[in-house]
Design a protein around this motif. Structure first.
Motif, PDB file in Angstrom:
ATOM      1  N   ALA A  69      -2.036  38.150 -12.429  1.00  7.56           N
ATOM      2  CA  ALA A  69      -0.407  38.269 -12.356  1.00  7.56           C
ATOM      3  C   ALA A  69      -0.745  39.225 -10.966  1.00  7.56           C
ATOM      4  CB  ALA A  69      -0.229  38.813 -12.550  1.00  7.56           C
ATOM      5  N   ARG A  70      -1.934  39.586  -9.844  1.00  4.38           N
ATOM      6  CA  ARG A  70      -1.547  41.182  -8.831  1.00  4.38           C
ATOM      7  C   ARG A  70      -1.553  40.393  -7.644  1.00  4.38           C
ATOM      8  NH1 ARG A  70      -5.243  45.972 -10.928  1.00  4.38           N
ATOM      9  NH2 ARG A  70      -4.593  45.575 -13.401  1.00  4.38           N
ATOM     10  N   LEU A  71      -2.022  39.370  -7.166  1.00  4.98           N
ATOM     11  CA  LEU A  71      -2.381  38.541  -5.806  1.00  4.98           C
ATOM     12  C   LEU A  71      -0.511  38.254  -5.647  1.00  4.98           C
ATOM     13  CD1 LEU A  71      -5.395  36.824  -6.213  1.00  4.98           C
ATOM     14  CD2 LEU A  71      -4.820  38.571  -5.800  1.00  4.98           C
ATOM     15  N   ALA A  72       0.362  38.488  -4.116  1.00  7.01           N
ATOM     16  CA  ALA A  72       1.164  38.846  -3.679  1.00  7.01           C
ATOM     17  C   ALA A  72       1.232  37.618  -2.559  1.00  7.01           C
ATOM     18  CB  ALA A  72       1.449  39.439  -2.545  1.00  7.01           C
ATOM     19  N   PRO A  73       2.308  36.417  -2.245  1.00 12.50           N
ATOM     20  CA  PRO A  73       2.558  35.228  -1.847  1.00 12.50           C
ATOM     21  C   PRO A  73       1.486  35.376  -1.156  1.00 12.50           C
ATOM     22  CG  PRO A  73       4.411  35.815  -2.832  1.00 12.50           C
ATOM     23  CD  PRO A  73       4.020  37.185  -3.572  1.00 12.50           C
ATOM     24  N   ARG A  74       1.346  36.063  -0.160  1.00 15.69           N
ATOM     25  CA  ARG A  74       0.243  36.205   1.160  1.00 15.69           C
ATOM     26  C   ARG A  74      -0.773  35.778   1.374  1.00 15.69           C
ATOM     27  NH1 ARG A  74       2.302  41.452   0.276  1.00 15.69           N
ATOM     28  NH2 ARG A  74       0.515  43.058   0.296  1.00 15.69           N
ATOM     29  N   HIS A  75      -1.087  36.035  -0.256  1.00 16.57           N
ATOM     30  CA  HIS A  75      -2.876  35.869   0.086  1.00 16.57           C
ATOM     31  C   HIS A  75      -3.025  34.747  -0.595  1.00 16.57           C
ATOM     32  CE1 HIS A  75      -6.714  36.502  -2.423  1.00 16.57           C
ATOM     33  NE2 HIS A  75      -6.264  37.868  -1.917  1.00 16.57           N
ATOM     34  N   PRO A  76      -4.167  34.271  -0.063  1.00 13.07           N
ATOM     35  CA  PRO A  76      -4.872  32.941  -0.099  1.00 13.07           C
ATOM     36  C   PRO A  76      -5.237  32.191  -1.121  1.00 13.07           C
ATOM     37  CG  PRO A  76      -5.688  34.375   1.620  1.00 13.07           C
ATOM     38  CD  PRO A  76      -5.169  35.457   0.777  1.00 13.07           C
ATOM     39  N   MET A  77      -5.257  33.061  -2.259  1.00  8.49           N
ATOM     40  CA  MET A  77      -5.130  32.130  -3.428  1.00  8.49           C
ATOM     41  C   MET A  77      -3.784  31.763  -3.917  1.00  8.49           C
ATOM     42  SD  MET A  77      -7.939  31.765  -5.500  1.00  8.49           S
ATOM     43  CE  MET A  77      -9.193  32.444  -4.653  1.00  8.49           C
ATOM     44  N   TYR A  78      -2.963  32.000  -3.742  1.00  5.62           N
ATOM     45  CA  TYR A  78      -1.954  32.290  -3.863  1.00  5.62           C
ATOM     46  C   TYR A  78      -1.657  30.284  -3.365  1.00  5.62           C
ATOM     47  CZ  TYR A  78       3.205  32.114  -5.284  1.00  5.62           C
ATOM     48  OH  TYR A  78       4.687  31.983  -5.086  1.00  5.62           O
ATOM     49  N   ALA A  79      -1.314  30.314  -2.242  1.00  7.73           N
ATOM     50  CA  ALA A  79      -1.418  28.752  -1.702  1.00  7.73           C
ATOM     51  C   ALA A  79      -2.493  28.429  -2.465  1.00  7.73           C
ATOM     52  CB  ALA A  79      -1.983  28.679  -0.625  1.00  7.73           C
ATOM     53  N   LEU A  80      -3.544  28.167  -2.700  1.00  2.95           N
ATOM     54  CA  LEU A  80      -4.690  27.817  -3.041  1.00  2.95           C
ATOM     55  C   LEU A  80      -4.203  27.052  -4.927  1.00  2.95           C
ATOM     56  CD1 LEU A  80      -7.331  25.813  -2.711  1.00  2.95           C
ATOM     57  CD2 LEU A  80      -8.346  28.447  -3.644  1.00  2.95           C
ATOM     58  N   GLU A 105       2.776  32.361 -11.129  1.00  4.95           N
ATOM     59  CA  GLU A 105       3.933  32.423 -10.346  1.00  4.95           C
ATOM     60  C   GLU A 105       3.460  30.109  -9.402  1.00  4.95           C
ATOM     61  OE1 GLU A 105       7.017  34.779  -8.555  1.00  4.95           O
ATOM     62  OE2 GLU A 105       5.675  33.625  -6.970  1.00  4.95           O
ATOM     63  N   ALA A 106       2.302  30.866  -8.873  1.00  4.25           N
ATOM     64  CA  ALA A 106       2.099  29.567  -7.604  1.00  4.25           C
ATOM     65  C   ALA A 106       1.782  28.346  -8.516  1.00  4.25           C
ATOM     66  CB  ALA A 106       0.770  30.312  -6.967  1.00  4.25           C
ATOM     67  N   VAL A 107       0.902  28.418  -9.908  1.00  2.00           N
ATOM     68  CA  VAL A 107       0.429  27.321 -10.071  1.00  2.00           C
ATOM     69  C   VAL A 107       1.681  26.431 -10.691  1.00  2.00           C
ATOM     70  CG1 VAL A 107      -0.231  26.530 -12.101  1.00  2.00           C
ATOM     71  CG2 VAL A 107      -1.336  28.321 -10.501  1.00  2.00           C
ATOM     72  N   ASN A 108       2.587  27.730 -11.138  1.00  2.00           N
ATOM     73  CA  ASN A 108       4.177  26.590 -11.747  1.00  2.00           C
ATOM     74  C   ASN A 108       5.243  26.562 -10.494  1.00  2.00           C
ATOM     75  OD1 ASN A 108       3.694  29.223 -13.997  1.00  2.00           O
ATOM     76  ND2 ASN A 108       4.495  27.419 -14.895  1.00  2.00           N
ATOM     77  N   LYS A 109       4.942  27.047  -9.200  1.00  2.00           N
ATOM     78  CA  LYS A 109       5.563  26.886  -8.575  1.00  2.00           C
ATOM     79  C   LYS A 109       4.994  25.751  -7.692  1.00  2.00           C
ATOM     80  CE  LYS A 109       7.074  28.125  -3.458  1.00  2.00           C
ATOM     81  NZ  LYS A 109       6.461  29.398  -2.526  1.00  2.00           N
ATOM     82  N   GLY A 110       4.319  25.053  -7.778  1.00  2.00           N
ATOM     83  CA  GLY A 110       3.326  24.194  -7.535  1.00  2.00           C
ATOM     84  C   GLY A 110       3.999  22.709  -8.181  1.00  2.00           C
ATOM     85  N   ALA A 111       3.961  22.890  -9.524  1.00  2.00           N
ATOM     86  CA  ALA A 111       3.777  21.678 -10.369  1.00  2.00           C
ATOM     87  C   ALA A 111       5.223  21.376 -10.191  1.00  2.00           C
ATOM     88  CB  ALA A 111       3.619  22.918 -11.635  1.00  2.00           C
ATOM     89  N   VAL A 160      -9.301  27.775 -14.094  1.00  2.00           N
ATOM     90  CA  VAL A 160      -9.132  29.673 -13.702  1.00  2.00           C
ATOM     91  C   VAL A 160      -9.901  29.722 -12.449  1.00  2.00           C
ATOM     92  CG1 VAL A 160     -10.182  31.684 -14.762  1.00  2.00           C
ATOM     93  CG2 VAL A 160     -10.442  29.908 -16.244  1.00  2.00           C
ATOM     94  N   LEU A 161      -8.392  30.962 -12.159  1.00  2.00           N
ATOM     95  CA  LEU A 161      -8.359  31.182 -10.445  1.00  2.00           C
ATOM     96  C   LEU A 161      -9.224  32.773 -10.712  1.00  2.00           C
ATOM     97  CD1 LEU A 161      -5.179  29.682  -9.388  1.00  2.00           C
ATOM     98  CD2 LEU A 161      -6.862  28.837  -8.993  1.00  2.00           C
ATOM     99  N   PRO A 162      -9.422  33.134  -9.563  1.00  2.00           N
ATOM    100  CA  PRO A 162      -9.528  34.644  -9.580  1.00  2.00           C
ATOM    101  C   PRO A 162      -8.751  35.432 -10.588  1.00  2.00           C
ATOM    102  CG  PRO A 162     -10.131  34.143  -7.920  1.00  2.00           C
ATOM    103  CD  PRO A 162      -9.575  33.382  -8.849  1.00  2.00           C
ATOM    104  N   GLY A 163      -9.294  36.424 -11.825  1.00  2.00           N
ATOM    105  CA  GLY A 163      -8.298  37.434 -12.126  1.00  2.00           C
ATOM    106  C   GLY A 163      -8.910  38.671 -12.474  1.00  2.00           C
ATOM    107  N   GLY A 164      -8.546  39.196 -13.669  1.00  2.00           N
ATOM    108  CA  GLY A 164      -8.465  40.970 -14.493  1.00  2.00           C
ATOM    109  C   GLY A 164      -8.887  40.745 -15.176  1.00  2.00           C
ATOM    110  N   PHE A 165      -9.032  41.526 -16.221  1.00  2.00           N
ATOM    111  CA  PHE A 165      -9.192  41.918 -17.885  1.00  2.00           C
ATOM    112  C   PHE A 165      -8.759  40.601 -18.828  1.00  2.00           C
ATOM    113  CE2 PHE A 165     -10.800  46.054 -17.828  1.00  2.00           C
ATOM    114  CZ  PHE A 165     -12.164  46.057 -17.256  1.00  2.00           C
ATOM    115  N   GLY A 166      -7.346  40.286 -18.190  1.00  2.00           N
ATOM    116  CA  GLY A 166      -6.642  39.214 -19.131  1.00  2.00           C
ATOM    117  C   GLY A 166      -7.609  37.799 -18.606  1.00  2.00           C
TER     118      GLY A 166
END
Length: 247
Positions: A69-80, A105-111, A160-166
């Motif tokens: 949840a911490r990666l901003a839209p400018r992060h490359p992983m958001y586009a992925l 959010e990025a995944v929901n946006k793409g869908a 599973v995209l990069p993430g933290g404890f959750g």
């Protein structure tokens, strides 16, 4: 003013509680009030299951996607993440995420962009930010274990995209269910080889030699940098599962 979501209820200002529902359920310190309150909690838990099952009953084939949840839209992983959502819809799947910001959010946006069905399963947290604007069907849960059931029950697999404890929690829960055959033919695909390689190396080089897991357990995990390949792995496992079903 920040909003706090507790199930279907939205709270703001002085009405925001200092503890979450899960915390109160699991905290066994203090007086024995639980003797009187836990039977009522069971009814609330039952109601959350009914609400979740009902909301997703006619969803059809879907894939659950997890990530930070911490990666901003400018992060490359958001586009992925956006590409993952797009390709899943193109392959005929609805998309299920935790409904939050970042890569969810990025995944929901793409869908949403591809006209697919975009699901968000939210959770009551002290820093809850609400569901992102690209969610078509959103369900907010008080209890983590109910939400996690919904992620698995209605999905053909996990990406599973990069993430933290959750994200780690969701990943290893899925792997445990596959390993113990609680779910069958359930592919788990990690996207981001650079991010996940250290974990995979530790599993192979430390956990396997220690005898705490088997080498075959590590093979339950697929890893790629290509969203198209991730979706192909899900699609192939799905086709194989349907081929084994009796007519």
């Amino acid at each position: 003013m920040n909003a706090y979501h507790r199930g279907p209820v939205t709270l703001r200002g002085a009405h925001v509680p200092s503890t979450t529902t899960d915390q109160r359920l699991l905290d066994n310190t203090g007086p024995n009030d639980w003797l009187h309150t836990d039977p009522w909690r069971v009814l609330r838990i039952q109601a959350e299951f009914v609400e979740g099952f009902g909301a997703l009953a006619e969803l059809g084939p879907a894939v659950s996607v997890f990530g930070s949840a911490r990666l901003a839209p400018r992060h490359p992983m958001y586009a992925l993440g956006e590409e993952v959502g797009e390709r899943l819809v193109e392959a005929g799947y609805a998309v299920i995420t935790g409904g939050g910001p970042g890569t969810m959010e990025a995944v929901n946006k793409g869908a949403d962009r591809k006209g697919g069905t975009s699901i968000g399963l939210g959770i009551e947290l002290p820093f809850e930010q609400g569901l992102n604007p690209y969610v078509h069907i959103g369900v907010n849960f008080r209890y983590f274990f109910i939400r996690k059931t919904m992620f698995v029950k209605h999905a053909e697999g996990f990406i599973v995209l990069p993430g933290g404890f959750g994200t780690f929690d969701e990943l290893f829960e899925a792997l445990t269910l596959v390993q113990t055959k609680k779910v069958t033919s359930f592919p788990v695909v990690l996207i981001g080889t650079e991010y996940w390689q250290g974990l995979l190396d530790w599993l192979r080089d430390v956990a396997v030699p220690a005898g705490t897991i088997g080498a075959a357990d590590v093979d339950l995990i697929h890893v790629t940098d290509d969203p198209a390949e991730a979706v192909r792995i899900i699609r192939t496992a799905d086709d194989e599962r349907h081929a084994r079903r009796p007519e």
